[in-house]
Design a protein around this motif. Sequence first.
Motif, short mmCIF file in Angstrom:
data_model
loop_
_atom_site.label_atom_id
_atom_site.label_comp_id
_atom_site.label_asym_id
_atom_site.label_seq_id
_atom_site.Cartn_x
_atom_site.Cartn_y
_atom_site.Cartn_z
N SER A 115 0.84 -1.19 0.00
CA SER A 115 0.00 0.00 0.00
C SER A 115 0.88 1.24 0.00
O SER A 115 2.05 1.20 0.40
N TYR A 117 0.89 5.35 1.14
CA TYR A 117 0.19 6.35 1.95
C TYR A 117 1.11 7.53 2.19
O TYR A 117 2.30 7.51 1.89
N SER A 118 0.52 8.58 2.73
CA SER A 118 1.27 9.79 3.05
C SER A 118 0.89 10.25 4.45
O SER A 118 -0.25 10.08 4.90
N LYS A 119 1.85 10.85 5.15
CA LYS A 119 1.58 11.43 6.47
C LYS A 119 0.62 12.61 6.36
O LYS A 119 0.05 13.05 7.35
N ALA A 124 -5.20 5.72 2.33
CA ALA A 124 -4.10 4.98 1.73
C ALA A 124 -4.51 4.47 0.35
O ALA A 124 -5.69 4.28 0.07
N MET A 175 5.04 7.12 1.45
CA MET A 175 5.64 5.87 1.93
C MET A 175 5.03 4.70 1.18
O MET A 175 3.84 4.71 0.85
N SER A 177 4.26 0.79 1.91
CA SER A 177 4.15 -0.11 3.05
C SER A 177 4.07 -1.55 2.56
O SER A 177 3.20 -1.89 1.75
N ASN A 179 3.08 -5.01 3.74
CA ASN A 179 2.22 -5.48 4.83
C ASN A 179 2.27 -7.00 4.95
O ASN A 179 2.06 -7.72 3.98
N SER A 184 3.76 -4.05 9.47
CA SER A 184 3.87 -3.25 8.25
C SER A 184 5.26 -2.61 8.24
O SER A 184 5.67 -2.00 9.24
N ASN A 186 7.62 0.12 6.42
CA ASN A 186 7.44 1.31 5.60
C ASN A 186 8.75 1.75 4.94
O ASN A 186 9.80 1.76 5.59
#
Length: 204
Positions: A115, A117-119, A124, A175, A177, A179, A184, A186
């Motif tokens: 996956s 995702y971003s902070k 996601a 990022m 990830s 899983n 997870s 990153n």
Amino acid sequence: MDCKNIKLILAIVFIVITSALSFVIGVSVGVNSDQSFLTEVIIPSLSAMGSWVAGLGALAAVFTSLWLAEQQKKINGENLTSVFDVFVFLPDMTERLAVKVTSTGNKPSNLNSLSIYSKDSDVALMVAQLDHNGNQLPMQLSYGQETIYILPSNTVDSINDYVQKNCSGSYENLMLSVNTSINSFNIPFNEKVIEYLEVSGTNK
């Protein structure tokens, strides 16, 4: 001789020299002091100092035991070393986004999904499919085994759309990830990956 051995030898030499000097100073003080000063001041002070040293030693032993237990837990647990980058694949030498994953823990890893995702976002982006030229998910990796997952070519457009809609156009905190069933792992997007995405978005 490596750096660690040199540091160890220097530490031993320092301890020996310090102990010898302490012994010499103690003998000198004892010889030059009268009986009352020795029994009323020096010996109680040394006794108190010994108690403090023993207490600090016990505390250091506790922290050392906890640290060793944590290190042993990491060694015996699940751990993955991953590289997410732009790779070139034969036969056409086309640039593709791919992630190389190596199992470095003693516990096997059950890899289930990838996956992105971003902070900067609460949403996601799941990688639904993988290119058939690489390995497929799910799969299990034991210690020392390595796999590579090639992201489909349309993933670049999906990531760029995700960045524009959910990250205010910023690639900075992206990022990938990897899983597993219980963890997870990153991987930050490096400069090469971000440049590849930006160029692909410009040429779209």
